[in-house]
Design a protein around this motif. Structure first.
Motif, PDB file in Angstrom:
ATOM      1  N   ASP A 105       0.816  -1.223   0.000  1.00 18.88           N
ATOM      2  CA  ASP A 105       0.000   0.000   0.000  1.00 18.88           C
ATOM      3  C   ASP A 105       0.847   1.269   0.000  1.00 18.88           C
ATOM      4  OD1 ASP A 105      -2.308  -1.543   0.137  1.00 18.88           O
ATOM      5  OD2 ASP A 105      -2.537  -1.320   2.306  1.00 18.88           O
ATOM      6  N   TYR A 106       2.138   1.149   0.330  1.00 18.83           N
ATOM      7  CA  TYR A 106       2.963   2.328   0.577  1.00 18.83           C
ATOM      8  C   TYR A 106       4.068   2.460  -0.457  1.00 18.83           C
ATOM      9  CZ  TYR A 106       0.399   2.075   4.897  1.00 18.83           C
ATOM     10  OH  TYR A 106      -0.625   2.031   5.804  1.00 18.83           O
ATOM     11  N   PRO A 107       4.410   3.715  -0.793  1.00 14.85           N
ATOM     12  CA  PRO A 107       3.965   4.991  -0.219  1.00 14.85           C
ATOM     13  C   PRO A 107       2.658   5.524  -0.783  1.00 14.85           C
ATOM     14  CG  PRO A 107       5.575   5.433  -1.907  1.00 14.85           C
ATOM     15  CD  PRO A 107       5.465   3.923  -1.819  1.00 14.85           C
ATOM     16  N   TRP A 108       1.980   4.737  -1.612  1.00  9.83           N
ATOM     17  CA  TRP A 108       0.833   5.243  -2.369  1.00  9.83           C
ATOM     18  C   TRP A 108      -0.344   5.619  -1.470  1.00  9.83           C
ATOM     19  CZ3 TRP A 108       4.169   5.591  -5.802  1.00  9.83           C
ATOM     20  CH2 TRP A 108       5.007   4.538  -6.139  1.00  9.83           C
ATOM     21  N   ALA A 109      -0.470   5.024  -0.294  1.00 15.42           N
ATOM     22  CA  ALA A 109      -1.573   5.358   0.605  1.00 15.42           C
ATOM     23  C   ALA A 109      -1.265   6.535   1.520  1.00 15.42           C
ATOM     24  CB  ALA A 109      -1.944   4.140   1.450  1.00 15.42           C
ATOM     25  N   GLY A 110      -0.061   7.115   1.369  1.00 17.10           N
ATOM     26  CA  GLY A 110       0.299   8.256   2.193  1.00 17.10           C
ATOM     27  C   GLY A 110       1.452   7.933   3.127  1.00 17.10           C
ATOM     28  N   ASN A 112       1.757   8.315   6.432  1.00 13.66           N
ATOM     29  CA  ASN A 112       1.512   7.971   7.831  1.00 13.66           C
ATOM     30  C   ASN A 112       0.673   6.703   7.944  1.00 13.66           C
ATOM     31  OD1 ASN A 112       2.794  10.397   8.786  1.00 13.66           O
ATOM     32  ND2 ASN A 112       0.944  11.514   8.177  1.00 13.66           N
ATOM     33  N   ARG A 113       1.217   5.712   8.617  1.00 11.92           N
ATOM     34  CA  ARG A 113       0.499   4.447   8.785  1.00 11.92           C
ATOM     35  C   ARG A 113      -0.362   4.523  10.050  1.00 11.92           C
ATOM     36  NH1 ARG A 113       4.111  -0.474   6.350  1.00 11.92           N
ATOM     37  NH2 ARG A 113       5.237   0.725   4.799  1.00 11.92           N
ATOM     38  N   THR A 114      -1.439   5.283   9.958  1.00  9.01           N
ATOM     39  CA  THR A 114      -2.297   5.510  11.112  1.00  9.01           C
ATOM     40  C   THR A 114      -3.133   4.269  11.416  1.00  9.01           C
ATOM     41  OG1 THR A 114      -4.179   6.322   9.837  1.00  9.01           O
ATOM     42  CG2 THR A 114      -2.456   7.923  10.393  1.00  9.01           C
ATOM     43  N   VAL A 115      -3.812   4.305  12.563  1.00  6.96           N
ATOM     44  CA  VAL A 115      -4.656   3.172  12.954  1.00  6.96           C
ATOM     45  C   VAL A 115      -5.770   2.936  11.938  1.00  6.96           C
ATOM     46  CG1 VAL A 115      -4.197   3.312  15.419  1.00  6.96           C
ATOM     47  CG2 VAL A 115      -6.013   4.723  14.439  1.00  6.96           C
TER      48      VAL A 115
END
Length: 441
Positions: A105-110, A112-115
């Motif tokens: 998913d990353y970095p495409w989802a942003g 910060n790996r928030t909850v």
């Protein structure tokens, strides 16, 4: 449109509705949402989540079954039959999440790996976090809670209450898992015995919609030659594909804005967005790529066919080529689903609007224009009159930091769901306590 208050509840129906609403338990809903969010269910791999929900509905008194589509995924179909002479009403939501929930998913989802992006549940008071906790799992949990409340209340229904949850509701295509996505799950259910007279799909936003758009996926390939960073600019045998792609992107963004305005009608404003740009090798930055791809999604009004939108896109490309004869490009439509609409005077739309008014305590206004695509379009296209009902989204006031933008669609404030549950319960009682002929069937 006729006045939606022309067919008010009888005192007996009001009593049945209140019995159902009294059984809707926010605490039980919160726990179910937590448990479901804790079961990872990306598109094409929803088996564990679907089997869990099928079991819940079975224990609530429904004839419930898991309907497999492959070894890794399947759907849920459950029913509580009425006494006869009534309609079959489907309460529906997708069950798959839009992201994989892993490093891909990353970095495409942003950054910060928030909850809200994690494939596991986290609870703070009335907040439930985790990948997909608000969309789709809050919808699944709310519908299960409504169904459980109906069963526990012991209300006598003439019609059949059907519950359906399907994989493939996310607008994605996953080749590694049998090309899951693009409403493949709801097609599977409809082709294998699910035959409702009406449907309600629960999705975000506190409105009642009688139609939803389709979508067209396009890929533009800007062509150049494979290059090398050590050569000077201006050589006749080298053409960049990356730099001209910037001109294409700028023109395409303006066309998408103009397209949405030109194709707005009914409840739909069919937005489009450039989703990504792809080209070259991350491990070979010394070698400029010979091809740069631009990917975009163009939403499709129900009164416009995918073929018509394809023709509009072709006209844009032709105009761009005429203005930029030096840029070599090709394009193709790589995916499409048509939109779907239900007559706004159909029973289920009117009933849903009456329920909205009943809970909100005011006349139903004109809703905001819609651009979001769901399985509701497929239900309508395949002959099922469908109302979309939702809740205020996204939730505000989170005590935990969540990702900006769409993120993981993974932060739910459970009290926000209860008014929507009451609206759906209203339509259930309104629809399933009347004989078929009173519903226009």
């Amino acid at each position: 449109m006729p006045d939606t208050r022309k067919i008010p509840f009888t005192p007996a129906q009001q009593a049945l509705y209140e019995r159902v609403c009294a059984r809707i338990d926010p605490g039980r809903l919160r726990q179910l949402l937590f448990d479901l969010t804790d079961i990872h269910s990306p598109t094409g791999a929803t088996r564990a989540a679907s089997e869990f929900i099928a079991g819940k509905l079975g224990r609530a008194g429904f004839a419930s079954a898991y309907k497999p589509m492959s070894e890794t995924t399947g759907n849920v179909l459950a029913q509580r039959r009425g006494s006869g002479r009534g309609a079959d009403l489907l309460l529906y939501a997708p069950i798959d999440t839009h992201l994989e929930g892993d490093d891909s998913d990353y970095p495409w989802a942003g950054p910060n790996r928030t909850v809200a992006l994690q494939p596991r549940a986290h609870m703070v008071g009335d907040w439930v976090y985790g990948l997909g906790s608000s969309n789709p799992k809050a919808m699944v949990a709310t519908i299960v809670e409504i169904a459980t409340a109906v069963a526990e209340s012991g209300v006598d229904l003439l019609g059949d209450l059907t519950i359906g949850f399907a994989d493939g509701g996310m607008p994605v295509n996953i080749p590694a898992r049998d090309n899951a996505g693009m409403s493949n799950g709801v097609f599977h259910l409809l082709n294998r015995g699910m035959a409702p007279d009406f449907a309600i799909i629960m999705k975000p936003w506190n409105w009642v919609y009688h139609e939803e758009p389709g979508m067209g996926w396009f890929r533009i390939t800007v062509k150049g030659t494979l290059g090398y960073a050590g050569v000077p600019r201006g050589l006749p045998d080298f053409r960049s594909s990356v730099v001209p792609a910037a001109a294409v992107i700028t023109a395409l963004e303006q066309w998408l804005i103009d397209y949405a305005e030109a194709n707005t009608s009914g409840q739909i404003k069919p937005h489009g967005w450039i989703a990504g740009v792809r080209g070259g090798w991350p491990e070979r930055p010394a070698f400029p790529t010979a091809a740069t791809e631009i990917l975009c999604d163009v939403r499709i009004n129900p009164r416009t066919s995918p073929g018509n939108v394809k023709a509009q896109f072709a006209a844009f490309i032709a105009g761009f080529r005429a203005a930029h004869p030096d840029i070599d490009l090709d394009w193709e439509m790589v995916g499409s689903t048509p939109g779907g609409t239900t007559d706004p005077e159909n029973w289920i739309i009117q009933s849903a609007q009456r329920g909205w008014e009943h809970v909100e305590g005011r006349d139903y206004p004109e809703p905001d224009l819609l651009g979001g695509q769901t399985d509701g379009a497929a239900l309508r296209r395949l002959g099922v009159p469908t109302a979309r009902i939702g809740w205020p989204w996204p939730a505000s006031g989170s005590p935990e930091p969540v990702a900006e933008g769409l993120g993981g669609m993974g932060a739910t404030y459970v009290p926000d769901l209860i008014p929507c549950a009451h609206k759906i319960a209203y339509a259930v009682i309104d629809t399933l306590t009347r004989p078929r002929e009173d519903l226009g069937l």
